[in-house]
Motif scaffolding. Structure first.
Motif, PDB file in Angstrom:
ATOM      1  N   UNK A 141       0.811  -1.217   0.000  1.00 12.97           N
ATOM      2  CA  UNK A 141       0.000   0.000   0.000  1.00 12.97           C
ATOM      3  C   UNK A 141       0.845   1.268   0.000  1.00 12.97           C
ATOM      4  N   UNK A 142       2.183   1.135   0.072  1.00 14.37           N
ATOM      5  CA  UNK A 142       3.037   2.314   0.015  1.00 14.37           C
ATOM      6  C   UNK A 142       4.030   2.460   1.139  1.00 14.37           C
ATOM      7  N   UNK A 143       4.002   1.590   2.153  1.00 15.84           N
ATOM      8  CA  UNK A 143       5.027   1.637   3.192  1.00 15.84           C
ATOM      9  C   UNK A 143       6.371   1.198   2.617  1.00 15.84           C
ATOM     10  N   UNK A 144       7.446   1.820   3.095  1.00 22.34           N
ATOM     11  CA  UNK A 144       8.792   1.413   2.665  1.00 22.34           C
ATOM     12  C   UNK A 144       9.199   0.085   3.278  1.00 22.34           C
ATOM     13  N   UNK A 145       8.578  -0.264   4.398  1.00 20.26           N
ATOM     14  CA  UNK A 145       8.888  -1.501   5.107  1.00 20.26           C
ATOM     15  C   UNK A 145       7.674  -1.862   5.958  1.00 20.26           C
ATOM     16  N   UNK A 146       7.514  -3.147   6.246  1.00 24.77           N
ATOM     17  CA  UNK A 146       6.446  -3.582   7.146  1.00 24.77           C
ATOM     18  C   UNK A 146       6.884  -3.536   8.607  1.00 24.77           C
ATOM     19  N   UNK A 147       8.117  -3.068   8.859  1.00 20.38           N
ATOM     20  CA  UNK A 147       8.630  -2.921  10.231  1.00 20.38           C
ATOM     21  C   UNK A 147       8.383  -1.478  10.684  1.00 20.38           C
ATOM     22  N   UNK A 148       7.360  -1.284  11.495  1.00 22.51           N
ATOM     23  CA  UNK A 148       6.903   0.048  11.896  1.00 22.51           C
ATOM     24  C   UNK A 148       7.453   0.389  13.276  1.00 22.51           C
ATOM     25  N   UNK A 149       7.975   1.613  13.402  1.00 27.55           N
ATOM     26  CA  UNK A 149       8.615   2.024  14.655  1.00 27.55           C
ATOM     27  C   UNK A 149       7.715   2.947  15.489  1.00 27.55           C
ATOM     28  N   UNK A 150       7.008   3.902  14.865  1.00 24.50           N
ATOM     29  CA  UNK A 150       6.180   4.841  15.623  1.00 24.50           C
ATOM     30  C   UNK A 150       5.068   5.382  14.741  1.00 24.50           C
ATOM     31  N   UNK A 151       3.982   5.853  15.389  1.00 25.50           N
ATOM     32  CA  UNK A 151       2.801   6.362  14.695  1.00 25.50           C
ATOM     33  C   UNK A 151       2.291   7.592  15.436  1.00 25.50           C
ATOM     34  N   UNK A 152       1.795   8.571  14.675  1.00 24.36           N
ATOM     35  CA  UNK A 152       1.140   9.749  15.248  1.00 24.36           C
ATOM     36  C   UNK A 152       0.021  10.178  14.314  1.00 24.36           C
ATOM     37  N   UNK A 153      -1.201  10.369  14.856  1.00 23.21           N
ATOM     38  CA  UNK A 153      -2.254  11.030  14.093  1.00 23.21           C
ATOM     39  C   UNK A 153      -2.264  12.494  14.496  1.00 23.21           C
ATOM     40  N   UNK A 154      -2.051  13.384  13.533  1.00 25.56           N
ATOM     41  CA  UNK A 154      -1.944  14.812  13.814  1.00 25.56           C
ATOM     42  C   UNK A 154      -3.328  15.446  13.917  1.00 25.56           C
ATOM     43  N   UNK A 155      -3.357  16.723  14.314  1.00 21.61           N
ATOM     44  CA  UNK A 155      -4.616  17.443  14.473  1.00 21.61           C
ATOM     45  C   UNK A 155      -5.339  17.629  13.141  1.00 21.61           C
ATOM     46  N   UNK A 156      -4.605  17.559  12.029  1.00 21.48           N
ATOM     47  CA  UNK A 156      -5.211  17.695  10.699  1.00 21.48           C
ATOM     48  C   UNK A 156      -5.870  16.405  10.229  1.00 21.48           C
ATOM     49  N   UNK A 157      -5.607  15.308  10.945  1.00 17.90           N
ATOM     50  CA  UNK A 157      -6.117  14.016  10.538  1.00 17.90           C
ATOM     51  C   UNK A 157      -5.131  13.180   9.756  1.00 17.90           C
ATOM     52  N   UNK A 158      -4.004  13.777   9.340  1.00 18.96           N
ATOM     53  CA  UNK A 158      -2.951  13.008   8.676  1.00 18.96           C
ATOM     54  C   UNK A 158      -2.269  12.095   9.693  1.00 18.96           C
ATOM     55  N   UNK A 159      -1.916  10.909   9.243  1.00 17.72           N
ATOM     56  CA  UNK A 159      -1.251   9.941  10.116  1.00 17.72           C
ATOM     57  C   UNK A 159       0.201   9.800   9.667  1.00 17.72           C
ATOM     58  N   UNK A 160       1.138  10.024  10.604  1.00 17.15           N
ATOM     59  CA  UNK A 160       2.564   9.904  10.318  1.00 17.15           C
ATOM     60  C   UNK A 160       3.049   8.552  10.845  1.00 17.15           C
ATOM     61  N   UNK A 161       3.798   7.853  10.003  1.00 20.27           N
ATOM     62  CA  UNK A 161       4.244   6.492  10.308  1.00 20.27           C
ATOM     63  C   UNK A 161       5.731   6.396   9.996  1.00 20.27           C
ATOM     64  N   UNK A 162       6.525   5.975  10.965  1.00 23.61           N
ATOM     65  CA  UNK A 162       7.946   5.751  10.703  1.00 23.61           C
ATOM     66  C   UNK A 162       8.220   4.257  10.617  1.00 23.61           C
ATOM     67  N   UNK A 163       9.125   3.894   9.692  1.00 28.84           N
ATOM     68  CA  UNK A 163       9.511   2.497   9.526  1.00 28.84           C
ATOM     69  C   UNK A 163      11.006   2.333   9.748  1.00 28.84           C
ATOM     70  N   UNK A 164      11.400   1.106   9.999  1.00 25.07           N
ATOM     71  CA  UNK A 164      12.812   0.727  10.043  1.00 25.07           C
ATOM     72  C   UNK A 164      13.118  -0.176   8.851  1.00 25.07           C
TER      73      UNK A 164
END
Length: 212
Positions: A141-164
């Motif tokens: 679906x567009x992730x660079x990796x399936x190994x996810x390190x952290x997630x944040x849903x911002x006040x705008x509704x965008x979801x930030x996802x970091x991968x390793x």
């Protein structure tokens, strides 16, 4: 010095804790702090009291990688060995079971202000779970990796996802999931937070950045 500190504006006071290494922090709706440690359990900090929740309370592991509270006041925790735990009505449980439920080695949790919880894994990407309904995103679906390190849903509704492996920061908006270009590419992005100016801060093992 290592451990848990309280900053009052002028002084940083060391708060006694069960373990010297604090891995994550969360504030609940009652103004109480939850501190996950890397070996001493999960500490529940009341305004004047610290209560340690370890294996005796039903917590499946005493090393906590991520903790958050959802809109219903339920505490979610991802343990260091990948177990997802839920604190509700004074007891711990491993809550998600059944067909189409999120599966994997859980690495991080984050609240959705609109309801439900975001769940990151080390091997199966990102899930959104809300009252038995599950959505799922992976490399397909567009992730660079399936190994996810952290997630944040911002006040705008965008979801930030970091991968390793590779270490990349992504944005999930209403229609797309895509990697973000950053002036410096941090390694091992461990935590994400949004400030009052709607900037997203990224804490990593090597550098710290913010993106507007």
């Amino acid at each position: 010095a290592n451990g848990l500190f309280r900053f009052s504006g002028t002084n940083a006071d060391l708060v006694p804790s069960s373990y010297f290494e604090i891995a994550c922090l969360a504030l609940d709706h009652q103004g109480e702090i939850w501190a996950g440690t890397s070996g001493g359990g999960l500490e529940w900090i009341h305004p004047r009291v610290i209560e340690l929740l370890g294996r005796d309370s039903g917590l499946p592991n005493e090393s906590i990688r991520s903790v958050c509270e959802d809109t219903h006041g339920v505490i979610w925790a991802a343990t260091w060995n990948g177990i997802l735990a839920q604190w509700q009505n004074g007891t711990w449980s491993t809550p998600i079971r059944g067909t189409n439920s999120p599966e994997g080695i859980f690495s991080c949790v984050a609240p959705d202000p609109k309801g439900g919880v975001w769940l990151g894994t080390r091997d199966t990407g990102v899930f959104h779970f809300d009252d038995g309904r599950t959505r799922h995103w992976t490399q397909r679906d567009g992730l660079s990796s399936d190994e996810v390190r952290s997630i944040l849903e911002s006040s705008s509704g965008d979801v930030f996802i970091s991968t390793d492996i590779p270490s990349r920061l992504h944005c999930l908006d209403d229609t797309n999931l895509f990697p973000l270009e950053m002036s410096v590419q941090p390694r091992s992005m461990r935590a994400l937070v949004e400030d009052v100016n709607k900037n997203v801060w990224v804490a990593s093992a090597r550098s710290e950045e913010h993106t507007s």
